[in-house]
Enzyme design. Structure first.
Site, mmCIF file in Angstrom:
data_model
loop_
_atom_site.group_PDB
_atom_site.id
_atom_site.type_symbol
_atom_site.label_atom_id
_atom_site.label_comp_id
_atom_site.label_asym_id
_atom_site.label_seq_id
_atom_site.Cartn_x
_atom_site.Cartn_y
_atom_site.Cartn_z
ATOM 1 C CB CYS A 1 -1.299 40.701 16.294
ATOM 2 S SG CYS A 1 -2.925 40.395 16.056
ATOM 3 C CB CYS B 1 -3.498 40.565 8.513
ATOM 4 S SG CYS B 1 -3.493 38.945 9.400
ATOM 5 C CE1 TYR C 1 -5.399 36.015 20.149
ATOM 6 C CE2 TYR C 1 -4.652 38.129 20.282
ATOM 7 C CZ TYR C 1 -4.604 36.773 20.618
ATOM 8 O OH TYR C 1 -3.885 36.717 21.830
ATOM 9 C CG HIS D 1 -1.660 35.000 9.952
ATOM 10 N ND1 HIS D 1 -1.778 35.673 11.183
ATOM 11 C CD2 HIS D 1 -1.546 33.901 10.362
ATOM 12 C CE1 HIS D 1 -1.484 34.913 12.219
ATOM 13 N NE2 HIS D 1 -1.376 33.845 11.696
ATOM 14 C CG ASP E 1 0.633 37.267 15.098
ATOM 15 O OD1 ASP E 1 -0.310 38.015 15.056
ATOM 16 O OD2 ASP E 1 0.486 36.234 14.291
ATOM 17 C CB SER E 2 -3.348 35.806 16.711
ATOM 18 O OG SER E 2 -3.145 35.855 15.359
ATOM 19 C CD GLU F 1 -1.598 30.375 12.502
ATOM 20 O OE1 GLU F 1 -1.380 29.203 12.782
ATOM 21 O OE2 GLU F 1 -1.322 31.405 12.668
HETATM 22 N N1 DGL Z 1 -2.022 38.054 12.393
HETATM 23 C C1 DGL Z 1 -2.876 38.715 12.991
HETATM 24 C C2 DGL Z 1 -3.117 40.398 12.369
HETATM 25 O O1 DGL Z 1 -2.153 40.550 11.941
HETATM 26 C C3 DGL Z 1 -4.201 38.168 13.327
HETATM 27 C C4 DGL Z 1 -4.576 37.095 12.520
HETATM 28 C C5 DGL Z 1 -5.732 36.452 13.374
HETATM 29 O O2 DGL Z 1 -5.660 35.940 14.458
HETATM 30 O O3 DGL Z 1 -6.967 36.452 12.842
HETATM 31 O O4 DGL Z 1 -4.106 40.731 12.378
#
Ligand code: DGL
Length: 305
Positions: free
Chosen positions: A76, A196, A45, A198, A13-14, A156
């Protein structure tokens, strides 16, 4: 290039968001070992161009390949949305599993009305990958796509609950879910898919805005089931491995001066090896919440991509 079934599974993941997927993988696949890479130095990302996300994703995939993984889970949505085919081309014949298709599957299983809200990063939402994946399964679906990039920063920061998180959730969702009201007769989504990795830690803040009846789903568990099926289909399921140690119990990986060294010397005894591109202490502190169990800073190895 093929790999033995005893090899670990690579997950990336990012940042730490993909730990929500790793958590589901550990529950679904207790016999497997994992290498988790968070590209924390270059997060987010979701605000980058597609070309940059593809380049970063390929570098992450290659780093995991160098660690001898037998398959890759792109945990991700942003990387899955724009980079999945490029990654598949690069690591063929190793299986590569993204999170968009499983997330769309989860949303289509959850919805009754077919009205679905997709929340994701700017890049994921603007690319339309989720919308296409949902319409492929349910052509009559009505989809509201909502970019919610600030959720990544909140997650984060470890600010996933409380007044600030709820206020940001209201900023993104208030017009759609609170602006209508039952009396207006306007259709409101019955399902939100968290597009996402996150976002699952923000579920309670989202719930506070959308109320108890809306279903909130993410791709973690569906992805874990897809990974299980892919391993079985490719003869890659581990028959021994982490289970004896207990996937939830992680004795801690040996500190190594580099990942290459770690992979070429004795295998770490834990089910998971954590790798990040910056900030081992922060990864451990905030990532613990995503994974649902403590991560020690000395379990996290730093690399350059
Ligand atoms: N966790 C990532 C996703 O699922 C990306 C979050 C990011 O780096 O902007 O899209």
């Amino acid at each position: 290039m093929t790999r033995p079934s005893s090899a670990p599974i690579g997950v990336f993941d990012s940042g730490i968001g993909g730990l929500t997927v790793l958590r589901a993988l550990l529950a679904e696949l207790p016999r497997e070992r994992f290498r988790y890479l968070g590209d924390t130095a270059r997060l987010p990302y979701g605000t980058k161009t597609g070309e940059t996300v593809v380049r970063y994703s390929l570098q992450a995939a290659e780093a995991l390949l160098d660690l001898g993984v037998k398959c890759l889970v792109v945990a991700c949505n942003t990387a899955s949305a724009v980079g999945l085919e490029a990654i598949r081309d690069r690591v063929r014949p190793l299986p590569v599993i993204g999170v968009i298709e499983p997330g769309a599957e989860a949303a289509c299983l959850a919805t009754r009305s077919g009205h679905i809200a997709v929340m994701g990063t700017e890049r994921t939402v603007s690319g339309g990958a989720y919308q296409q994946a949902i319409l492929k399964r349910r052509p009559d679906a009505r989809i509201d796509a909502l970019p919610a990039q600030l959720f990544v920063a909140l997650a984060e920061e470890g600010l996933s609950e409380g007044a600030i998180a709820e206020s940001v959730a209201r900023h993104y969702l208030g017009a759609l879910f609170e602006g209508h009201g039952a009396e207006s007769g306007e259709s409101v989504p019955d399902t939100i898919v968290l597009g996402c990795t996150h976002f699952p830690v923000l579920t309670s803040a989202i719930r506070a805005v959308v109320g108890p009846r809306v279903r909130i789903v993410d791709s973690a568990e569906t992805t874990a089931r897809v990974v299980r099926a892919e391993l079985a289909a490719n003869g890659l399921a581990s028959s021994s491995g982490a289970q004896a140690l207990g996937a939830a119990q992680v004795p801690g990986a040996a500190q190594a001066s580099s990942v290459a060294e770690a992979s070429s010397t004795a295998e770490p005894s834990s089910a998971v090896q954590f790798i990040a591109t910056d900030g081992a202490e922060r990864f451990a502190r905030v990532g613990s919440r995503f994974l649902g169990r403590p991560i020690r800073p000395d379990e996290v190895q730093l690399i350059d991509l």
